[in-house]
Scaffold this active site. Structure first.
Site, PDB file in Angstrom:
ATOM      1  CG  HIS A  90      30.259  14.283   3.336  1.00 23.83           C
ATOM      2  ND1 HIS A  90      31.320  14.293   2.474  1.00 23.83           N
ATOM      3  CD2 HIS A  90      29.971  12.985   3.536  1.00 23.83           C
ATOM      4  CE1 HIS A  90      31.654  13.057   2.174  1.00 23.83           C
ATOM      5  NE2 HIS A  90      30.845  12.256   2.806  1.00 23.83           N
ATOM      6  CG  HIS A  91      28.357  10.363   5.764  1.00 26.11           C
ATOM      7  ND1 HIS A  91      27.883   9.457   4.859  1.00 26.11           N
ATOM      8  CD2 HIS A  91      29.679  10.485   5.500  1.00 26.11           C
ATOM      9  CE1 HIS A  91      28.879   9.048   4.100  1.00 26.11           C
ATOM     10  NE2 HIS A  91      29.976   9.646   4.457  1.00 26.11           N
ATOM     11  CD1 TRP A 105      24.081   1.048   5.594  1.00 25.47           C
ATOM     12  CD2 TRP A 105      26.181   0.686   6.242  1.00 25.47           C
ATOM     13  NE1 TRP A 105      24.828   2.120   5.202  1.00 25.47           N
ATOM     14  CE2 TRP A 105      26.126   1.931   5.584  1.00 25.47           C
ATOM     15  CE3 TRP A 105      27.411   0.252   6.734  1.00 25.47           C
ATOM     16  CZ2 TRP A 105      27.244   2.740   5.409  1.00 25.47           C
ATOM     17  CZ3 TRP A 105      28.525   1.075   6.556  1.00 25.47           C
ATOM     18  CH2 TRP A 105      28.432   2.296   5.899  1.00 25.47           C
ATOM     19  NE  ARG A 124      19.620   5.509   2.181  1.00 25.47           N
ATOM     20  CZ  ARG A 124      20.882   5.471   2.602  1.00 25.47           C
ATOM     21  NH1 ARG A 124      21.479   6.557   3.016  1.00 25.47           N
ATOM     22  NH2 ARG A 124      21.539   4.337   2.619  1.00 25.47           N
ATOM     23  CD  GLU A 160      34.433   0.084   4.975  1.00 21.38           C
ATOM     24  OE1 GLU A 160      35.483   0.047   5.653  1.00 21.38           O
ATOM     25  OE2 GLU A 160      33.978  -0.903   4.378  1.00 21.38           O
ATOM     26  CE1 TYR A 164      36.955   8.758  -1.572  1.00 22.96           C
ATOM     27  CE2 TYR A 164      36.774   9.224   0.759  1.00 22.96           C
ATOM     28  CZ  TYR A 164      36.510   9.562  -0.551  1.00 22.96           C
ATOM     29  OH  TYR A 164      35.797  10.687  -0.830  1.00 22.96           O
ATOM     30  CG  HIS A 191      33.796   9.724   3.775  1.00 22.95           C
ATOM     31  ND1 HIS A 191      32.568   9.730   3.165  1.00 22.95           N
ATOM     32  CD2 HIS A 191      34.688   9.986   2.813  1.00 22.95           C
ATOM     33  CE1 HIS A 191      32.720  10.017   1.894  1.00 22.95           C
ATOM     34  NE2 HIS A 191      34.005  10.179   1.648  1.00 22.95           N
ATOM     35  CB  SER A 207      39.012 -10.568   9.410  1.00 23.19           C
ATOM     36  OG  SER A 207      39.253 -10.716   8.046  1.00 23.19           O
ATOM     37  CB  SER A 208      39.413  -5.500   8.020  1.00 23.55           C
ATOM     38  OG  SER A 208      38.192  -6.015   7.600  1.00 23.55           O
ATOM     39  CE  LYS A 243      43.102   7.561  -7.608  1.00 21.18           C
ATOM     40  NZ  LYS A 243      43.866   6.355  -7.639  1.00 21.18           N
ATOM     41  CG  ASP A 299      52.835 -16.604   0.928  1.00 17.17           C
ATOM     42  OD1 ASP A 299      51.948 -15.744   1.043  1.00 17.17           O
ATOM     43  OD2 ASP A 299      52.609 -17.818   1.052  1.00 17.17           O
ATOM     44  CG  HIS A 355      21.126  -4.962   0.244  1.00 20.47           C
ATOM     45  ND1 HIS A 355      21.570  -5.758  -0.786  1.00 20.47           N
ATOM     46  CD2 HIS A 355      21.273  -3.685  -0.182  1.00 20.47           C
ATOM     47  CE1 HIS A 355      21.965  -4.977  -1.791  1.00 20.47           C
ATOM     48  NE2 HIS A 355      21.799  -3.712  -1.447  1.00 20.47           N
ATOM     49  CB  SER A 412      45.197   2.159 -12.377  1.00 18.94           C
ATOM     50  OG  SER A 412      44.312   3.116 -11.858  1.00 18.94           O
ATOM     51  CB  THR A 429      37.703  11.754  -7.296  1.00 20.61           C
ATOM     52  OG1 THR A 429      37.881  11.852  -5.880  1.00 20.61           O
ATOM     53  CG2 THR A 429      37.012  10.477  -7.633  1.00 20.61           C
TER      54      THR A 429
END
Lengths: 207, 265, 638, 119
Positions: free
Chosen positions: C313-314, C152, C461, C266, C268, C264, C180-181, C342, C117, C88, C279, C339
C-alpha cells in the site's frame, strides 16, 4: 559464550528450553529471511541479464552462448558440504557420549570439509571472473556473487567457530556437560548446509 | 495510597475540554474551507476532469462516515473521562474484565463497515483500470531530472513541461523515467502515475473544461524536485488542431515554456 | 559447571579475564556505566540517548517548518533542505522511537515478569553500544558535510546515484543499527519466553510484555529484509553492481518491495510498544483491569501477522496493476479491525472506572485520541483510488505524524511520566507535567492538522519551497507556529525532568496504586530487582496482593500489616550480596567498536586519497573478534 | 599430557561400550545413533546424485523443475529433521524454523507476483 541463565542458578526456565538454544533457533528463523531475500532477488532477476556470460546455455539473437556453470564441479563441492553435515552430527553424538577424542576428530573433519568447500568456491569465483563475470557485469553477476558470497561468508564464520571449538577441545574445555556449545555450532552449520541445498537447486540446477 | 488532589490540578475536566473545543472547531472549519477554495491550482476538491471527479467523490464517500466515527469515538473518550472521573473517597470500582458479546460486536462492526468501503474502492479501481471506449489520445510521458517531456506518438511531436490536450478527449499517458523515479501528477485532472526507469506505467484521464492545470512531480527525485512542475493546457478541439498544426510546422510561437531547473540559479 | 579437569597451566587466559571482570565490578563513576550489564542502567542510557536524538530530530523539523512557513523562502538551500528532511525522518524512526521503545523494554521487561535481568545481559550491553555507535556514525556527515540526502526511504536509483558519502553513512549506519535492534529482539524474546517468574503463564503477562514480544518478533523477522536491501544498495554504490540499475536489467521496484516489506512491519515496531504502555496505564488510573485482555493481546498478535501482508500500500502509484492494488487495499482495511478493537477496549477500560486524571493518564488518553485520528486517515489511504491523490502529499505527512507522534511519542511520554518514579525515586511534577501535556497536544494539532488540508490542496511532500497563490500559505504558517509550541512544550518537559530529579517529591514504591510486579519492589529498585523471585497467582498480580473481596463482594484493601513485599526487600538489603548477579564486562563495547571501524573503512577506501581507510576494515574485524572471543572466554558470573 | 591420557581412557571406553547403549544410558533424549546418521547421509548423497543425473536427461526437461524442487525439499527436510534434531526436539524450535521459512516464501511469492513475473 556462556551467559547467566536461571538454569545455572539451579532454576528452570519458564519453557524448560535452554536460553542459548532458543536464541540460536530464533537466529536461524531470522536467517531464513536473510537468505529468503537474497534467493528471491536472484530468482527475480533470473534470465534478465543482457550481457554474457550467462549461467546456462543461452541463445540470444541467433548467437549461442555456453553456460558458465560447471555442474559436475559444483555437484562435488555440494557433496562435500553435505558430508560435512554428517561429520558435524557425528562430532556431537561422540561428545554427548563423552567420546572426546572422536569428537575432536569429527570437528576437525567438519572444518576441513568446510575449508574444502570454500576453496572450491574461491576457484569457481576466479574462473568466472576470468570469463568476464563480475559483480558489475550483469544482474546475473550481481545476484550470483552476492548470494553465494553471503553464503560463503557464513561457511567461513562456521569454520572459525569449529576451529575455536577444536582449540577449546585441545585445552580440555569441551566436555559432554558442555556439549551444548557444539550443538549450537552444529545447528548453525546444518543451517548453512540446508541453505546450500536450496541454492544448489534453485541457482545452479534450475534453468 | 489514593491521591489527594494537587491544587494545581483542580480545574475541572469540563473546563479542560471546553478549552480544547475551540481548537478542534477551528480546525474542522478549516477543513471545510478547503472545498470552497476552488481557485487553488492544485486543489483535489475542485476537479476539472472525470477521473479527478471520481477520486474526489470516492474520498467524500469515505470521509464523512469517518468524521462521524471520529466524533463519536472521541466524544465517548472525553465523556468517559467526565463521567467516571474519580470522586473524593470513591470506593474501588467493579473489576470488570470484559464482555465477550460486546467485544465481538465491536470487532464485527468495523469489519462490516470496511467491507462496505471496499466495494466502491474496488469498483472505482476497476473503472480507472479500463480506458473508456472510443477515441484515445496516446501520450508518452518521460520524467528526467528535472523536467517532463511529452511525446505524441501519433502526431509525431514532443513538448517539454507543457502538455496540451483537447477537452473531453480521453488521454492515455504512459509514463517512464530516465534517471530516477518521478511521478506524474495533475491534481485537478487525475491521480499519480509513477515514472520508473526501466518500467512503464499507464493512466488515463480527460479535462472537461478549457484551462491551464498545474502539475508537479510527486516522487522525490533530487535537488530540483520542488521545481519539477509542468502544466496541462486543455483547449477546445479546434484550438487544439491549430496548436497541433503550429507545432508540426515548427512554429516558434507555440508555447513550450522551459521550466528546466538550472543549478546556477 | 566448572570443568572436571584441573587447570595445570600457571595463568590461563580465562583466569586473566576473570581477574579483569572482578576488577570491572569495582568500577565507579563513568567506568561503571561503560562496563554495566544491568538492564536498568542500559535502559537509562538508551532513554537518554534517544531523547538527545529526539531534540536533534526536532531541531531538524524546526528548520523544515521555518523554511516552509511562507512561500518562496530560502532559509536553507535545496540540497540542505533535502539533507535535513532525510535526517529528520531517519533520526525520528531509528534513533528516537525505536531506541526509546528499547529503553522501556530494558527498564520494564525484567521488572514486570519478575526477573533479575534479561536472558543475555552482555548481549544487551552490546545492543546499546552498537546502537550508540551506529547512531553517531549515521550522523557523522554533520562533521564532514556528507549528509544523507535521498530521503529516509532511500529509494533507488536516487540513493545509488547520490554523490558524496552521505548515503554511505545512511546505508552503513542503518546496517549497524539493524544489528543492534536484532540483538535486542533476540534477547527480549528469550527473556520473555524463558525468564518469567513462577506462575506467570503467557496469559498472565502484562500487555506491555505481550507487545514487546510481538515487536521483538517483528524486529528479528523484518530487519533481515532491509539488511539485504541495504546490502544490495551498498554493492550498487561501492562496486557498481546492478541490483537497481535498469540499464542492465535491474528493477528500481525491487528496492521498494524490500524496503516496504521491512517498512510496514516497522510501523508496528514503532507503535506496538506505545500501545503496550497505554494498555498498562489506562487500567492503573481507571483502577480497573484492562477491558478484554485476551482481545487486546490477540489483536496485537494479529496486527503483527497482518502487518506482513500490507506493504504494497506504499506503492499504489507505482503501477502494480488493479488486482494487486485491490488486494493490498483490502488487506490494509483488514488490519484496521484489530487496531479498532484495541481502541474500543481502551474505551471499555475507562468506562465504569474511577479515573484519576494524573499526567500519565492524560498522555495515554492523548495517545488514544490522536491515534484515532491517525488510524481513520489511514483508512482513507486504503481506499486505493483516493490514495492516488493523497500519495506523497502532506495528507500522508499528517497521517503518519498522527500515528507516530500522536501515537508513539505521546504513548512513550505517558510511559516516562508513569515510570519516572520507579527509577529515580522521585515524582515528576504533576502541575508542570500538565502544562507540558496541554502545550504538546495543542502544538501537535496545530502543526499537523493543517497538513491534511495542505495535502488535499495538492501540496506534495519533500518540496523545498512553493510559489504564492497555491492556497498553501495560511496552513503552512499555522503549522510552523504549532511547531514552535511543540518546541516550547519540550522545554517545559526538560525543565520538569531536571528539576524533579533534583527536587521532586520523594516517591513511594507504589505511588500510582499500580497493578503489575514492578510496583512491589522499592523505587529505585536494587540491582537484583527482586530479593526473592515472586510467585505469580494472577494477572495484575500486584493489585491482587493489595485488594480482596469482602463478604459482601466489595473490594477492600488488604490491611497494611499484611502487605509485606516492600519490607521483605528492606530486609533483603543485607543479604543482597548473596544474590548472584552477572559481572560487568567491557567486551560488548569492544566488539561494538569494531563495527563502525569496518564501516568507516568501506566508506572511504575507494576515495582518491582513501588508502588510509583500507586497513580499518581488517582492523575492525580484528577488534570485533577480540570483543567476541573475550566475551566468550570470560567467566559469566562469580 | 593429561589430555592424552584422558583421550586414551575415552577411546578405551568407546571400544568397550557400543555407542548406542552409552548414549541411551547417558541421555534420556532419543537422539539417533551413529549408524542412523550415516544412513541419512547416504540417502542425501544418493538424492544429490539423482538431482545431477536428471539435470542431464533431456527427455524429462519439462518435469525438471518440479522434480528438482521435490528432491531438494526432501534433502532439506532430512537434514533439518535428523541432523538438526527437529524430529526429536521441542516443537517450539520447529515452529520457529518453519515459520521463518514460510514467511519468507509467502511474502516473496506475493511480491514477485505483483511484479508480473509469475502470473
Amino acid at each position: 559464550m556462556q551467559h547467566v541463565t536461571p538454569a545455572e542458578h539451579g532454576m528452570e526456565t519458564s519453557t524448560g528450553l535452554d536460553n542459548r538454544k532458543l536464541l540460536m533457533w530464533l537466529f536461524l528463523a531470522s536467517e531464513c529471511l536473510f537468505f529468503g531475500s537474497l534467493v528471491a532477488t536472484y530468482l527475480l532477476y533470473k534470465g534478465r541479464s543482457t550481457t554474457p556470460p550467462f549461467p546456462h546455455d543461452t541463445t540470444i539473437a541467433g548467437v549461442e552462448y555456453s553456460g558458465i556453470y560447471d555442474i559436475p564441479f559444483t555437484s562435488v563441492s555440494s557433496f562435500v558440504l553435505l558430508m560435512s553435515s554428517l561429520t558435524m552430527v557425528l562430532a556431537l553424538a561422540a561428545l554427548q557420549r563423552d567420546n572426546r577424542r572422536a569428537a575432536q576428530v569429527w570437528i576437525l573433519a567438519t572444518a576441513l570439509l568446510g575449508i574444502t568447500f570454500l576453496a572450491g568456491q574461491a576457484f569457481e569465483f576466479t574462473e568466472f571472473y576470468h570469463e568476464g563475470l563480475t559483480v558489475s557485469s550483469s544482474v546475473f553477476g550481481s545476484t550470483f556473487f552476492v548470494l553465494t558470497g553471503f553464503h560463503g561468508t557464513h561457511v567461513a564464520v562456521g569454520v572459525l567457530i569449529l576451529l575455536s571449538l577444536f582449540v577449546m577441545g585441545l585445552r580440555g574445555r569441551l566436555t559432554s556437560e558442555r556439549s551444548l556449545n557444539l550443538e549450537l555450532a552444529g545447528l548453525y552449520w546444518h543451517f548453512v548446509d540446508v541453505v546450500w541445498i536450496v541454492i544448489f537447486t534453485f541457482v545452479y540446477l534450475i534453468q | 495510597m489514593f491521591h489527594i488532589k494537587n491544587s494545581r490540578t483542580r480545574f475541572g475536566v469540563m473546563s479542560q475540554v471546553a478549552r480544547r473545543l475551540p481548537l478542534f472547531l477551528l480546525l474542522f472549519l478549516l477543513l471545510l474551507a478547503v472545498g470552497c477554495e476552488t481557485d487553488n491550482p492544485q486543489n483535489t476538491f475542485a476537479p476539472s476532469g472525470d477521473v479527478a471527479d471520481k477520486l474526489r467523490d470516492l474520498y467524500l464517500i469515505v470521509m464523512w462516515p469517518l468524521i462521524g466515527i471520529m466524533v463519536v469515538v472521541e466524544g465517548l473518550l472525553v465523556l468517559s473521562l467526565i463521567i467516571f472521573r474519580q470522586k473524593r473517597g470513591q470506593a474501588v470500582p467493579r473489576q470488570t474484565h470484559g464482555n465477550t458479546r460486546l467485544e465481538v460486536a465491536w470487532t464485527i462492526a468495523p469489519a462490516l463497515f470496511l467491507f462496505v468501503l471496499a466495494i466502491p474502492t474496488i469498483t472505482t479501481l476497476r473503472d480507472l483500470a479500463t480506458v473508456p471506449d472510443g477515441d484515445v489520445m496516446e501520450i508518452e510521458v518521460t520524467g528526467r531530472q528535472f523536467s517532463w517531456s511529452f511525446r505524441y506518438p501519433n502526431e509525431e511531436i514532443t513538448t517539454t513541461n507543457q502538455l496540451t490536450i483537447p477537452i473531453n478527449q480521453t488521454v492515455n499517458v504512459t509514463t517512464t523515467g530516465v534517471d530516477v523515479i518521478h511521478s506524474f501528477w495533475v491534481p485537478k485532472l487525475a491521480g499519480k502515475a509513477d515514472a520508473v526507469p526501466g518500467r512503464s506505467n499507464a493512466m488515463w484521464f480527460n479535462a472537461t473544461e478549457p484551462g491551464t492545470y498545474s502539475g508537479q512531480c510527486a516522487e522525490f527525485c533530487g535537488v530540483g524536485h520542488w521545481e519539477m512542475t509542468f502544466t496541462v493546457v486543455a483547449m477546445t478541439q479546434s484550438d487544439f488542431d491549430n496548436w497541433l498544426r503550429d507545432q508540426q510546422a515548427g512554429n516558434p510561437n507555440s508555447n513550450t515554456s522551459d521550466l528546466t531547473w538550472h543549478p546556477e540559479e | 559447571m566448572a570443568s572436571a579437569i584441573p587447570e595445570q597451566r600457571p595463568v590461563s587466559i580465562g583466569e586473566a579475564l576473570r581477574g579483569l571482570r572482578h576488577e570491572a565490578a569495582t568500577y565507579k563513576g563513568i567506568l561503571s556505566w561503560i562496563a554495566t550489564v544491568d538492564h536498568k542502567r542500559i535502559g537509562v542510557m538508551y532513554g537518554i540517548t534517544a531523547f538527545i536524538f529526539f531534540l536533534i530530530g526536532g531541531l531538524e523539523a524546526m528548520v523544515i517548518r521555518i523554511q516552509l512557513a511562507q512561500p518562496n523562502q530560502s532559509v536553507v538551500d535545496p540540497q540542505q533542505y533535502n539533507q535535513i528532511f532525510t535526517m529528520h525522518g531517519t533520526t525520528m524512526i531509528f534513533l528516537v522511537v525505536m531506541p526509546m521503545s528499547a529503553a522501556f523494554f530494558n527498564l520494564m521487561v525484567p521488572l514486570m515478569i519478575g526477573a533479575r535481568d534479561v536472558a543475555f545481559p552482555r548481549l544487551n550491553a552490546f545492543s546499546y553500544w552498537v546502537f550508540l555507535l551506529g547512531a553517531l556514525f549515521l550522523n557523522f556527515g554533520w562533521i564532514t558535510g556528507d549528509i544523507p540526502d535521498s530521503g529516509w526511504f532511500g529509494y533507488a536509483p536516487l540513493s545509488v546515484q547520490s554523490l558524496g558519502h552521505g548515503m554511505d553513512f545512511w546505508m552503513l549506519g542503518l546496517q549497524i543499527l539493524g544489528i543492534s535492534s536484532m540483538a535486542g529482539g533476540f534477547n527480549f524474546i528469550v527473556t520473555i519466553l524463558n525468564m518469567r517468574a513462577p506462575g506467570m503463564s503467557l496469559f498472565r503477562m502484562p500487555v506491555f510484555i505481550w507487545m514487546t514480544l510481538v515487536t521483538s518478533f517483528l524486529i528479528i523477522l523484518a530487519m533481515p529484509v532491509i539488511t539485504i536491501a541495504l546490502f544490495e544498495l551498498g554493492f550498487d554504490r561501492f562496486f557498481a553492481a546492478n541490483f537497481f540499475n535498469p540499464e542492465n536489467g535491474g528493477d528500481p521496484l525491487l528496492w521498494q518491495h524490500l524496503f516496504w516489506l521491512f517498512g510496514h512491519p516497522e510501523v508496528y515496531i514503532l507503535i506496538l510498544p506505545a500501545m503496550g504502555i497505554v494498555s498498562e496505564i489506562l487500567p492503573t488510573f481507571a483502577r480497573k483491569p484492562l477491558f478484554g485482555y485476551p482481545f487486546v493481546v490477540f489483536s496485537g498478535i494479529l496486527i503483527g501477522f497482518i502487518g506482513w501482508g500490507v506493504w504494497a500500500h506504499h506503492m499504489f502509484t507505482t503501477g502494480l496493476g488493479a488486482p494487486a492494488n485491490a488486494a493490498f487495499g483490502v488487506s490494509t482495511m483488514i488490519i484496521a479491525v484489530p487496531t479498532g478493537v484495541k481502541i474500543f477496549n481502551w474505551l471499555g477500560t475507562l468506562w465504569g472506572g474511577s479515573i484519576h486524571l494524573a499526567t500519565p493518564l492524560l498522555f495515554a488518553v492523548g495517545m488514544v485520541a490522536m491515534f484515532i485520528i491517525g488510524g481513520l486517515s489511514g483508512v482513507t489511504h486504503a481506499v486505493v483510488p483516493s490514495d492516488f491523490q493523497q500519495q506523497d502529499t502532506y495528507y500522508v505527512v499528517a497521517h503518519f505524524h498522527y500515528v507516530l507522534f500522536g501515537g508513539a511519542i505521546f504513548g512513550l511520554f505517558s510511559g516516562i511520566y508513569y515510570w519516572f518514579s520507579k527509577f529515580t525515586g522521585r515524582m515528576l511534577s504533576e502541575g508542570i507535567g500538565k502544562v507540558h501535556f496541554w502545550l504538546m497536544l495543542a502544538g501537535f494539532n496545530l502543526t499537523f492538522f493543517p497538513h491534511h488540508m495542505l495535502g488535499l490542496l495538492g501540496m506534495p511532500r519533500r518540496i523545498y519551497s512553493y510559489p504564492e497563490g497555491m492556497g498553501w500559505d495560511v496552513y503552512n504558517m499555522i503549522s510552523t507556529v504549532g511547531a514552535f509550541v511543540i518546541a516550547a512544550s519540550m522545554l517545559v518537559f526538560m525543565f520538569n525532568f531536571i528539576r524533579s530529579i533534583k527536587r521532586g517529591r520523594r516517591a513511594s514504591a507504589d505511588p500510582w496504586d499500580g497493578r503489575t510486579l514492578e510496583w512491589t519492589i522499592p523505587s529505585p529498585p536494587p540491582p537484583y530487582n527482586f530479593a526473592t523471585i515472586p510467585v505469580v497467582h494472577a494477572r495484575d498480580e500486584a493489585w491482587h496482593r493489595k485488594y480482596v473481596e469482602d463478604d459482601q463482594g466489595r473490594i477492600v484493601r488488604v490491611p497494611a500489616g499484611a502487605e509485606h513485599d516492600v519490607e521483605s526487600h528492606e530486609a533483603a538489603g543485607a543479604e543482597g550480596h548473596h544474590i548472584h548477579m552477572p559481572l560487568p564486562s567491557i567486551f560488548p563495547l569492544i566488539a561494538a567498536i569494531g563495527l563502525p571501524m569496518i564501516a568507516f573503512g568501506l566508506t572511504y577506501y575507494q576515495d582518491t586519497h582513501g588508502e588510509w581507510a583500507l586497513p580499518l576494515i581488517p582492523a575492525g574485524v580484528v577488534v570485533l573478534l577480540i570483543g567476541i572471543f573475550g566475551w566468550g572466554l570470560e567467566p559469566e558470573a562469580e | 599430557m593429561l589430555y592424552e591420557r584422558r583421550a586414551r581412557v575415552d577411546a578405551q571406553r568407546d571400544t568397550n561400550a557400543p555407542p548406542e547403549d552409552t548414549h541411551l544410558a547417558m541421555h534420556g533424549e532419543s537422539h539417533p545413533g551413529y549408524l542412523e546418521y550415516v544412513k541419512i547421509a547416504v540417502i542425501l548423497g544418493a538424492i544429490t546424485a539423482v538431482e545431477v543425473g536428471v539435470y542431464y536427461v533431456e527427455a524429462i526437461e519439462d518435469l525438471l523443475i518440479p522434480i528438482l524442487i521435490a528432491l531438494s525439499t526432501v534433502k532439506f527436510a532430512l537434514v533439518a529433521l535428523w541432523f538438526m534434531h527437529l524430529k526429536f526436539d521441542n516443537r517450539i524450535f520447529s515452529w520457529l524454523f518453519v515459520g521463518g521459512i514460510m514467511l519468507a516464501a509467502s511474502v516473496f511469492l506475493v511480491a514477485w507476483t505483483t511484479l508480473d513475473i509469475l502470473l
